[in-house]
Design a protein around this motif. Structure first.
Motif, PDB file in Angstrom:
ATOM      1  N   ARG A  89       0.843  -1.193   0.000  1.00  0.00           N
ATOM      2  CA  ARG A  89       0.000   0.000   0.000  1.00  0.00           C
ATOM      3  C   ARG A  89       0.882   1.248   0.000  1.00  0.00           C
ATOM      4  O   ARG A  89       1.900   1.298   0.706  1.00  0.00           O
ATOM      5  CB  ARG A  89      -0.911   0.028   1.225  1.00  0.00           C
ATOM      6  N   CYS A  90       0.483   2.223  -0.796  1.00  0.00           N
ATOM      7  CA  CYS A  90       1.164   3.521  -0.801  1.00  0.00           C
ATOM      8  C   CYS A  90       0.139   4.583  -1.179  1.00  0.00           C
ATOM      9  O   CYS A  90      -0.430   4.531  -2.278  1.00  0.00           O
ATOM     10  CB  CYS A  90       2.335   3.531  -1.770  1.00  0.00           C
ATOM     11  N   GLY A  91      -0.088   5.516  -0.277  1.00  0.00           N
ATOM     12  CA  GLY A  91      -1.083   6.548  -0.543  1.00  0.00           C
ATOM     13  C   GLY A  91      -2.468   5.933  -0.682  1.00  0.00           C
ATOM     14  O   GLY A  91      -2.945   5.188   0.172  1.00  0.00           O
TER      15      GLY A  91
ATOM     16  N   SER B 121      -4.461  -7.796  -7.923  1.00  0.00           N
ATOM     17  CA  SER B 121      -5.718  -7.129  -7.593  1.00  0.00           C
ATOM     18  C   SER B 121      -5.384  -5.741  -7.074  1.00  0.00           C
ATOM     19  O   SER B 121      -4.624  -5.602  -6.106  1.00  0.00           O
ATOM     20  CB  SER B 121      -6.485  -7.924  -6.532  1.00  0.00           C
ATOM     21  N   ALA B 122      -5.899  -4.722  -7.731  1.00  0.00           N
ATOM     22  CA  ALA B 122      -5.594  -3.337  -7.370  1.00  0.00           C
ATOM     23  C   ALA B 122      -6.856  -2.624  -6.909  1.00  0.00           C
ATOM     24  O   ALA B 122      -7.930  -2.800  -7.481  1.00  0.00           O
ATOM     25  CB  ALA B 122      -4.983  -2.600  -8.567  1.00  0.00           C
ATOM     26  N   ARG B 123      -6.704  -1.826  -5.873  1.00  0.00           N
ATOM     27  CA  ARG B 123      -7.813  -1.023  -5.352  1.00  0.00           C
ATOM     28  C   ARG B 123      -7.336   0.400  -5.128  1.00  0.00           C
ATOM     29  O   ARG B 123      -6.143   0.652  -4.981  1.00  0.00           O
ATOM     30  CB  ARG B 123      -8.328  -1.597  -4.030  1.00  0.00           C
ATOM     31  N   GLY B 124      -8.307   1.298  -5.071  1.00  0.00           N
ATOM     32  CA  GLY B 124      -7.975   2.684  -4.797  1.00  0.00           C
ATOM     33  C   GLY B 124      -7.623   3.449  -6.058  1.00  0.00           C
ATOM     34  O   GLY B 124      -8.057   3.125  -7.165  1.00  0.00           O
TER      35      GLY B 124
ATOM     36  N   THR C 174      -5.420   4.102  -8.776  1.00  0.00           N
ATOM     37  CA  THR C 174      -4.308   3.524  -9.529  1.00  0.00           C
ATOM     38  C   THR C 174      -3.802   4.441 -10.631  1.00  0.00           C
ATOM     39  O   THR C 174      -2.813   4.117 -11.286  1.00  0.00           O
ATOM     40  CB  THR C 174      -4.734   2.180 -10.156  1.00  0.00           C
ATOM     41  N   ALA C 175      -4.485   5.570 -10.862  1.00  0.00           N
ATOM     42  CA  ALA C 175      -4.026   6.500 -11.894  1.00  0.00           C
ATOM     43  C   ALA C 175      -2.768   7.240 -11.462  1.00  0.00           C
ATOM     44  O   ALA C 175      -2.013   7.729 -12.307  1.00  0.00           O
ATOM     45  CB  ALA C 175      -5.125   7.513 -12.233  1.00  0.00           C
ATOM     46  N   THR C 176      -2.521   7.330 -10.155  1.00  0.00           N
ATOM     47  CA  THR C 176      -1.292   7.943  -9.650  1.00  0.00           C
ATOM     48  C   THR C 176      -0.163   6.933  -9.802  1.00  0.00           C
ATOM     49  O   THR C 176       0.002   6.031  -8.973  1.00  0.00           O
ATOM     50  CB  THR C 176      -1.462   8.360  -8.185  1.00  0.00           C
ATOM     51  N   LEU C 177       0.617   7.076 -10.874  1.00  0.00           N
ATOM     52  CA  LEU C 177       1.595   6.046 -11.208  1.00  0.00           C
ATOM     53  C   LEU C 177       2.659   5.891 -10.123  1.00  0.00           C
ATOM     54  O   LEU C 177       3.114   4.778  -9.853  1.00  0.00           O
ATOM     55  CB  LEU C 177       2.255   6.389 -12.546  1.00  0.00           C
ATOM     56  N   GLY C 178       3.060   6.985  -9.486  1.00  0.00           N
ATOM     57  CA  GLY C 178       4.089   6.887  -8.461  1.00  0.00           C
ATOM     58  C   GLY C 178       3.673   5.998  -7.308  1.00  0.00           C
ATOM     59  O   GLY C 178       4.402   5.079  -6.914  1.00  0.00           O
ATOM     60  N   ASN C 179       2.504   6.249  -6.751  1.00  0.00           N
ATOM     61  CA  ASN C 179       2.021   5.428  -5.640  1.00  0.00           C
ATOM     62  C   ASN C 179       1.706   4.003  -6.086  1.00  0.00           C
ATOM     63  O   ASN C 179       1.897   3.048  -5.331  1.00  0.00           O
ATOM     64  CB  ASN C 179       0.771   6.064  -5.026  1.00  0.00           C
ATOM     65  N   PHE C 180       1.222   3.860  -7.313  1.00  0.00           N
ATOM     66  CA  PHE C 180       0.907   2.530  -7.842  1.00  0.00           C
ATOM     67  C   PHE C 180       2.182   1.693  -7.940  1.00  0.00           C
ATOM     68  O   PHE C 180       2.210   0.503  -7.567  1.00  0.00           O
ATOM     69  CB  PHE C 180       0.255   2.673  -9.213  1.00  0.00           C
ATOM     70  N   ALA C 181       3.266   2.291  -8.428  1.00  0.00           N
ATOM     71  CA  ALA C 181       4.534   1.568  -8.542  1.00  0.00           C
ATOM     72  C   ALA C 181       5.126   1.270  -7.166  1.00  0.00           C
ATOM     73  O   ALA C 181       5.667   0.177  -6.942  1.00  0.00           O
ATOM     74  CB  ALA C 181       5.518   2.385  -9.382  1.00  0.00           C
ATOM     75  N   LYS C 182       5.029   2.209  -6.245  1.00  0.00           N
ATOM     76  CA  LYS C 182       5.566   1.979  -4.903  1.00  0.00           C
ATOM     77  C   LYS C 182       4.810   0.868  -4.176  1.00  0.00           C
ATOM     78  O   LYS C 182       5.402   0.061  -3.449  1.00  0.00           O
ATOM     79  CB  LYS C 182       5.514   3.269  -4.090  1.00  0.00           C
TER      80      LYS C 182
ATOM     81  N   PHE D 280       6.016  -2.410  -5.629  1.00  0.00           N
ATOM     82  CA  PHE D 280       7.358  -2.711  -5.129  1.00  0.00           C
ATOM     83  C   PHE D 280       7.310  -3.205  -3.689  1.00  0.00           C
ATOM     84  O   PHE D 280       8.017  -4.149  -3.318  1.00  0.00           O
ATOM     85  CB  PHE D 280       8.231  -1.459  -5.243  1.00  0.00           C
ATOM     86  N   GLN D 281       6.469  -2.598  -2.876  1.00  0.00           N
ATOM     87  CA  GLN D 281       6.339  -3.029  -1.482  1.00  0.00           C
ATOM     88  C   GLN D 281       5.770  -4.439  -1.393  1.00  0.00           C
ATOM     89  O   GLN D 281       6.230  -5.257  -0.592  1.00  0.00           O
ATOM     90  CB  GLN D 281       5.450  -2.051  -0.719  1.00  0.00           C
ATOM     91  N   ALA D 282       4.778  -4.740  -2.228  1.00  0.00           N
ATOM     92  CA  ALA D 282       4.193  -6.086  -2.212  1.00  0.00           C
ATOM     93  C   ALA D 282       5.208  -7.130  -2.676  1.00  0.00           C
ATOM     94  O   ALA D 282       5.250  -8.251  -2.147  1.00  0.00           O
ATOM     95  CB  ALA D 282       2.950  -6.125  -3.101  1.00  0.00           C
ATOM     96  N   ALA D 283       6.040  -6.797  -3.666  1.00  0.00           N
ATOM     97  CA  ALA D 283       7.025  -7.760  -4.170  1.00  0.00           C
ATOM     98  C   ALA D 283       8.122  -8.033  -3.141  1.00  0.00           C
ATOM     99  O   ALA D 283       8.590  -9.169  -2.994  1.00  0.00           O
ATOM    100  CB  ALA D 283       7.627  -7.248  -5.475  1.00  0.00           C
ATOM    101  N   THR D 284       8.555  -7.000  -2.420  1.00  0.00           N
ATOM    102  CA  THR D 284       9.628  -7.192  -1.440  1.00  0.00           C
ATOM    103  C   THR D 284       9.136  -7.853  -0.159  1.00  0.00           C
ATOM    104  O   THR D 284       9.958  -8.310   0.639  1.00  0.00           O
ATOM    105  CB  THR D 284      10.263  -5.836  -1.092  1.00  0.00           C
ATOM    106  N   ARG D 285       7.828  -7.925   0.045  1.00  0.00           N
ATOM    107  CA  ARG D 285       7.300  -8.588   1.239  1.00  0.00           C
ATOM    108  C   ARG D 285       7.278 -10.117   1.114  1.00  0.00           C
ATOM    109  O   ARG D 285       6.847 -10.797   2.036  1.00  0.00           O
ATOM    110  CB  ARG D 285       5.882  -8.090   1.533  1.00  0.00           C
ATOM    111  N   THR D 286       7.706 -10.635  -0.016  1.00  0.00           N
ATOM    112  CA  THR D 286       7.694 -12.093  -0.189  1.00  0.00           C
ATOM    113  C   THR D 286       8.683 -12.783   0.742  1.00  0.00           C
ATOM    114  O   THR D 286       8.534 -13.979   1.011  1.00  0.00           O
ATOM    115  CB  THR D 286       8.037 -12.443  -1.641  1.00  0.00           C
TER     116      THR D 286
END
Length: 287
Positions: free
Chosen positions: A195-197, A233-236, A238-246, A249-255
Protein backbone atom coordinates in the motif's frame (compact mmCIF):
# COMPACT_ATOMS: atom_id res chain seq x y z
CA UNK A 1 57.73 71.17 -47.48
CA UNK A 2 56.82 68.75 -44.69
CA UNK A 3 53.48 67.86 -46.20
CA UNK A 4 55.07 66.58 -49.48
CA UNK A 5 57.32 64.10 -47.71
CA UNK A 6 54.48 62.15 -46.07
CA UNK A 7 53.53 59.74 -48.91
CA UNK A 8 57.19 59.11 -49.78
CA UNK A 9 58.11 58.12 -46.24
CA UNK A 10 55.02 55.86 -45.95
CA UNK A 11 55.96 54.10 -49.19
CA UNK A 12 59.55 53.64 -47.99
CA UNK A 13 58.44 52.22 -44.67
CA UNK A 14 56.11 49.71 -46.31
CA UNK A 15 58.82 48.65 -48.77
CA UNK A 16 61.35 48.07 -45.98
CA UNK A 17 58.79 46.07 -43.94
CA UNK A 18 57.99 43.78 -46.87
CA UNK A 19 61.70 43.16 -47.62
CA UNK A 20 62.26 42.19 -43.97
CA UNK A 21 59.29 39.82 -43.79
CA UNK A 22 59.87 38.00 -47.10
CA UNK A 23 63.04 36.07 -46.10
CA UNK A 24 61.33 34.78 -42.95
CA UNK A 25 58.51 33.31 -45.02
CA UNK A 26 60.93 31.77 -47.52
CA UNK A 27 63.10 30.24 -44.81
CA UNK A 28 60.15 28.51 -43.05
CA UNK A 29 61.11 24.84 -42.49
CA UNK A 30 59.24 22.26 -44.44
CA UNK A 31 58.24 18.84 -43.12
CA UNK A 32 56.11 17.72 -40.23
CA UNK A 33 56.09 20.99 -38.34
CA UNK A 34 55.27 22.93 -41.43
CA UNK A 35 52.34 20.66 -42.07
CA UNK A 36 51.13 21.20 -38.55
CA UNK A 37 51.35 24.97 -38.92
CA UNK A 38 49.38 24.87 -42.13
CA UNK A 39 46.71 22.69 -40.51
CA UNK A 40 45.92 25.10 -37.70
CA UNK A 41 43.48 27.20 -39.65
CA UNK A 42 39.75 27.10 -39.27
CA UNK A 43 39.45 23.48 -40.36
CA UNK A 44 38.05 21.03 -37.84
CA UNK A 45 41.09 18.73 -37.97
CA UNK A 46 40.78 15.71 -35.71
CA UNK A 47 38.03 17.00 -33.49
CA UNK A 48 35.54 14.33 -34.37
CA UNK A 49 31.89 14.86 -35.09
CA UNK A 50 30.20 13.11 -32.18
CA UNK A 51 28.95 15.11 -29.23
CA UNK A 52 29.00 12.23 -26.75
CA UNK A 53 25.45 12.48 -25.52
CA UNK A 54 25.33 8.93 -24.18
CA UNK A 55 22.41 6.55 -24.67
CA UNK A 56 19.12 8.19 -23.90
CA UNK A 57 18.34 11.03 -21.54
CA UNK A 58 20.58 11.27 -18.53
CA UNK A 59 22.25 7.90 -19.07
CA UNK A 60 25.59 8.92 -20.62
CA UNK A 61 28.36 7.09 -18.78
CA UNK A 62 31.07 9.59 -19.79
CA UNK A 63 34.64 9.00 -18.64
CA UNK A 64 34.40 6.44 -15.88
CA UNK A 65 36.82 6.99 -13.02
CA UNK A 66 38.19 4.36 -10.70
CA UNK A 67 35.86 3.61 -7.82
CA UNK A 68 37.20 4.86 -4.49
CA UNK A 69 34.87 3.51 -1.77
CA UNK A 70 33.97 5.87 1.06
CA UNK A 71 32.14 3.42 3.35
CA UNK A 72 33.28 0.34 5.25
CA UNK A 73 31.00 -1.87 3.21
CA UNK A 74 32.39 -0.45 -0.02
CA UNK A 75 35.96 -1.20 1.05
CA UNK A 76 35.06 -4.78 1.95
CA UNK A 77 33.27 -5.31 -1.36
CA UNK A 78 36.06 -3.87 -3.50
CA UNK A 79 38.70 -5.99 -1.75
CA UNK A 80 36.62 -9.15 -2.23
CA UNK A 81 35.86 -9.80 1.43
CA UNK A 82 32.14 -10.00 0.61
CA UNK A 83 31.52 -12.48 -2.17
CA UNK A 84 27.85 -11.91 -3.06
CA UNK A 85 25.04 -9.46 -2.48
CA UNK A 86 23.18 -12.13 -0.50
CA UNK A 87 25.71 -11.67 2.31
CA UNK A 88 24.70 -8.00 2.49
CA UNK A 89 21.04 -8.97 2.78
CA UNK A 90 21.84 -11.68 5.34
CA UNK A 91 23.54 -9.21 7.68
CA UNK A 92 20.98 -6.43 6.93
CA UNK A 93 23.67 -3.96 5.86
CA UNK A 94 22.81 -0.57 4.40
CA UNK A 95 24.07 0.08 0.87
CA UNK A 96 25.04 3.74 0.41
CA UNK A 97 27.14 3.50 -2.76
CA UNK A 98 25.68 2.55 -6.16
CA UNK A 99 29.07 1.15 -7.20
CA UNK A 100 28.47 -1.74 -4.80
CA UNK A 101 25.49 -2.83 -6.88
CA UNK A 102 27.48 -2.39 -10.10
CA UNK A 103 30.21 -4.59 -8.62
CA UNK A 104 27.86 -7.57 -8.17
CA UNK A 105 25.70 -7.04 -11.27
CA UNK A 106 27.07 -6.70 -14.79
CA UNK A 107 25.74 -4.15 -17.26
CA UNK A 108 23.93 -6.84 -19.23
CA UNK A 109 22.31 -8.33 -16.11
CA UNK A 110 20.95 -5.21 -14.42
CA UNK A 111 18.44 -3.31 -16.56
CA UNK A 112 16.72 -0.03 -15.80
CA UNK A 113 13.62 1.52 -17.33
CA UNK A 114 12.06 4.95 -16.95
CA UNK A 115 8.46 4.54 -15.84
CA UNK A 116 7.44 8.18 -15.94
CA UNK A 117 8.77 11.75 -16.00
CA UNK A 118 6.34 14.36 -14.73
CA UNK A 119 6.60 18.10 -13.99
CA UNK A 120 5.93 19.30 -10.45
CA UNK A 121 5.48 22.90 -9.35
CA UNK A 122 6.00 24.83 -6.16
CA UNK A 123 4.50 28.25 -5.49
CA UNK A 124 7.06 30.80 -4.28
CA UNK A 125 7.06 34.57 -3.77
CA UNK A 126 8.75 34.97 -7.16
CA UNK A 127 6.21 32.77 -8.91
CA UNK A 128 5.98 29.09 -9.76
CA UNK A 129 9.11 26.95 -9.67
CA UNK A 130 8.87 23.97 -12.03
CA UNK A 131 10.96 20.83 -11.60
CA UNK A 132 10.83 17.32 -13.05
CA UNK A 133 10.17 14.12 -11.16
CA UNK A 134 11.40 10.79 -12.58
CA UNK A 135 10.43 7.23 -11.64
CA UNK A 136 12.91 4.50 -12.63
CA UNK A 137 12.72 0.73 -12.05
CA UNK A 138 15.80 -1.51 -12.01
CA UNK A 139 16.03 -5.30 -11.96
CA UNK A 140 18.01 -8.30 -13.18
CA UNK A 141 15.01 -10.53 -14.12
CA UNK A 142 16.34 -13.00 -11.56
CA UNK A 143 14.91 -12.13 -8.15
CA UNK A 144 16.14 -8.55 -7.57
CA UNK A 145 14.08 -5.38 -7.95
CA UNK A 146 14.62 -1.70 -7.19
CA UNK A 147 12.58 1.48 -7.55
CA UNK A 148 14.01 5.00 -7.54
CA UNK A 149 12.45 8.47 -7.50
CA UNK A 150 14.27 11.75 -8.02
CA UNK A 151 13.21 15.37 -8.54
CA UNK A 152 15.50 17.91 -10.25
CA UNK A 153 15.45 21.06 -12.36
CA UNK A 154 16.38 19.16 -15.54
CA UNK A 155 15.05 15.90 -16.94
CA UNK A 156 18.49 14.36 -17.47
CA UNK A 157 19.58 15.07 -13.89
CA UNK A 158 16.32 13.66 -12.52
CA UNK A 159 16.66 10.42 -14.51
CA UNK A 160 20.30 10.01 -13.52
CA UNK A 161 19.48 10.48 -9.85
CA UNK A 162 16.50 8.11 -10.05
CA UNK A 163 18.75 5.40 -11.54
CA UNK A 164 21.15 5.79 -8.61
CA UNK A 165 18.29 5.61 -6.10
CA UNK A 166 16.88 2.53 -7.84
CA UNK A 167 20.23 0.77 -7.49
CA UNK A 168 20.48 1.69 -3.81
CA UNK A 169 16.97 0.34 -3.13
CA UNK A 170 17.42 -3.05 -4.84
CA UNK A 171 15.80 -5.76 -2.73
CA UNK A 172 15.50 -9.53 -3.13
CA UNK A 173 12.19 -10.91 -4.40
CA UNK A 174 11.34 -14.47 -3.46
CA UNK A 175 9.75 -16.73 -6.06
CA UNK A 176 7.80 -19.92 -5.53
CA UNK A 177 5.45 -22.46 -7.10
CA UNK A 178 1.76 -22.91 -7.70
CA UNK A 179 1.01 -26.60 -7.25
CA UNK A 180 3.81 -29.01 -8.15
CA UNK A 181 7.41 -28.03 -7.54
CA UNK A 182 8.66 -28.94 -11.02
CA UNK A 183 11.23 -26.87 -12.94
CA UNK A 184 12.24 -23.40 -11.72
CA UNK A 185 10.14 -21.12 -9.47
CA UNK A 186 7.78 -19.04 -11.57
CA UNK A 187 5.34 -17.13 -9.34
CA UNK A 188 5.07 -15.49 -5.94
CA UNK A 189 5.14 -18.02 -3.06
CA UNK A 190 2.16 -16.53 -1.22
CA UNK A 191 -0.34 -13.67 -1.35
CA UNK A 192 1.23 -10.33 -0.47
CA UNK A 193 -0.17 -6.81 -0.23
CA UNK A 194 1.45 -3.42 -0.67
CA UNK A 195 0.00 0.00 0.00
CA UNK A 196 1.16 3.52 -0.80
CA UNK A 197 -1.08 6.55 -0.54
CA UNK A 198 -4.45 5.67 -2.04
CA UNK A 199 -3.16 2.68 -4.04
CA UNK A 200 -3.37 -0.91 -2.83
CA UNK A 201 -1.87 -3.83 -4.79
CA UNK A 202 -2.28 -7.52 -3.99
CA UNK A 203 -0.16 -10.24 -5.61
CA UNK A 204 -1.70 -13.71 -5.94
CA UNK A 205 0.09 -16.91 -7.10
CA UNK A 206 -0.92 -18.21 -10.53
CA UNK A 207 -0.47 -21.51 -12.40
CA UNK A 208 2.40 -21.95 -14.81
CA UNK A 209 1.64 -20.46 -18.22
CA UNK A 210 -0.82 -17.86 -16.96
CA UNK A 211 1.50 -14.91 -17.43
CA UNK A 212 1.32 -11.67 -15.48
CA UNK A 213 -2.29 -10.49 -15.27
CA UNK A 214 -1.76 -6.87 -14.28
CA UNK A 215 -1.80 -3.26 -15.40
CA UNK A 216 1.21 -2.02 -17.43
CA UNK A 217 3.03 -0.51 -14.42
CA UNK A 218 2.95 -3.58 -12.12
CA UNK A 219 3.65 -5.81 -15.10
CA UNK A 220 6.93 -4.01 -15.81
CA UNK A 221 8.04 -4.28 -12.19
CA UNK A 222 7.14 -7.96 -11.81
CA UNK A 223 8.84 -8.81 -15.10
CA UNK A 224 12.03 -7.09 -13.93
CA UNK A 225 11.84 -9.10 -10.71
CA UNK A 226 11.79 -12.38 -12.66
CA UNK A 227 8.19 -13.38 -11.92
CA UNK A 228 6.58 -15.14 -14.87
CA UNK A 229 3.04 -15.92 -13.64
CA UNK A 230 1.00 -13.84 -11.23
CA UNK A 231 -2.52 -12.54 -10.62
CA UNK A 232 -2.91 -9.01 -9.28
CA UNK A 233 -5.72 -7.13 -7.59
CA UNK A 234 -5.59 -3.34 -7.37
CA UNK A 235 -7.81 -1.02 -5.35
CA UNK A 236 -7.98 2.68 -4.80
CA UNK A 237 -6.45 5.37 -6.98
CA UNK A 238 -4.31 3.52 -9.53
CA UNK A 239 -4.03 6.50 -11.89
CA UNK A 240 -1.29 7.94 -9.65
CA UNK A 241 1.60 6.05 -11.21
CA UNK A 242 4.09 6.89 -8.46
CA UNK A 243 2.02 5.43 -5.64
CA UNK A 244 0.91 2.53 -7.84
CA UNK A 245 4.53 1.57 -8.54
CA UNK A 246 5.57 1.98 -4.90
CA UNK A 247 2.70 -0.24 -3.73
CA UNK A 248 3.72 -2.94 -6.23
CA UNK A 249 7.36 -2.71 -5.13
CA UNK A 250 6.34 -3.03 -1.48
CA UNK A 251 4.19 -6.09 -2.21
CA UNK A 252 7.03 -7.76 -4.17
CA UNK A 253 9.63 -7.19 -1.44
CA UNK A 254 7.30 -8.59 1.24
CA UNK A 255 7.69 -12.09 -0.19
CA UNK A 256 10.67 -12.66 2.17
CA UNK A 257 8.80 -11.49 5.29
CA UNK A 258 6.67 -14.66 5.51
CA UNK A 259 8.47 -17.68 6.98
CA UNK A 260 7.39 -20.85 5.18
CA UNK A 261 8.33 -24.40 6.31
CA UNK A 262 11.12 -24.69 3.76
CA UNK A 263 12.89 -21.84 5.59
CA UNK A 264 12.65 -23.46 9.02
CA UNK A 265 16.12 -24.96 8.83
CA UNK A 266 18.38 -23.66 11.55
CA UNK A 267 21.26 -21.61 10.18
CA UNK A 268 24.61 -21.02 11.76
CA UNK A 269 25.10 -17.66 13.40
CA UNK A 270 27.83 -15.88 11.50
CA UNK A 271 30.06 -13.20 12.90
CA UNK A 272 29.32 -9.65 11.85
CA UNK A 273 31.34 -8.75 8.72
CA UNK A 274 32.65 -5.52 10.26
CA UNK A 275 33.97 -7.39 13.31
CA UNK A 276 35.29 -10.27 11.23
CA UNK A 277 37.34 -7.93 9.02
CA UNK A 278 38.09 -5.28 11.64
CA UNK A 279 41.86 -5.59 11.10
CA UNK A 280 41.48 -4.95 7.37
CA UNK A 281 39.26 -1.91 8.00
CA UNK A 282 41.83 -0.44 10.37
CA UNK A 283 44.60 -0.75 7.77
CA UNK A 284 42.51 0.81 4.99
CA UNK A 285 41.00 3.53 7.13
CA UNK A 286 39.92 6.48 5.00
CA UNK A 287 41.78 9.71 5.61
Amino acid sequence: GGRGRGPFFCFLFVFQYQTQQTPMADNQPTGERGGEERGRGRGRGGRGRGRGRGRGRGRGDGDKKEWKPVTKLGRLVKDGKIKSIEEIYFHCLCVKEPEIIDFFFSKDALKDEVLKVMPVQKQTTAGQRTRFKAFVAAGDHNGHLGLGVKCAKEVAIAIRGAIVNAKLSIMPVRRGYWGSTIEDPHTVPMKTTGRCGGSLVRLIPAPRGTGIVAAPTPKKLLTMAGIQDCYTSARGQTATLGNFAKATFQAATRTYTFLTPDLWEQQELKKDVFREHSDFLKKTKRN
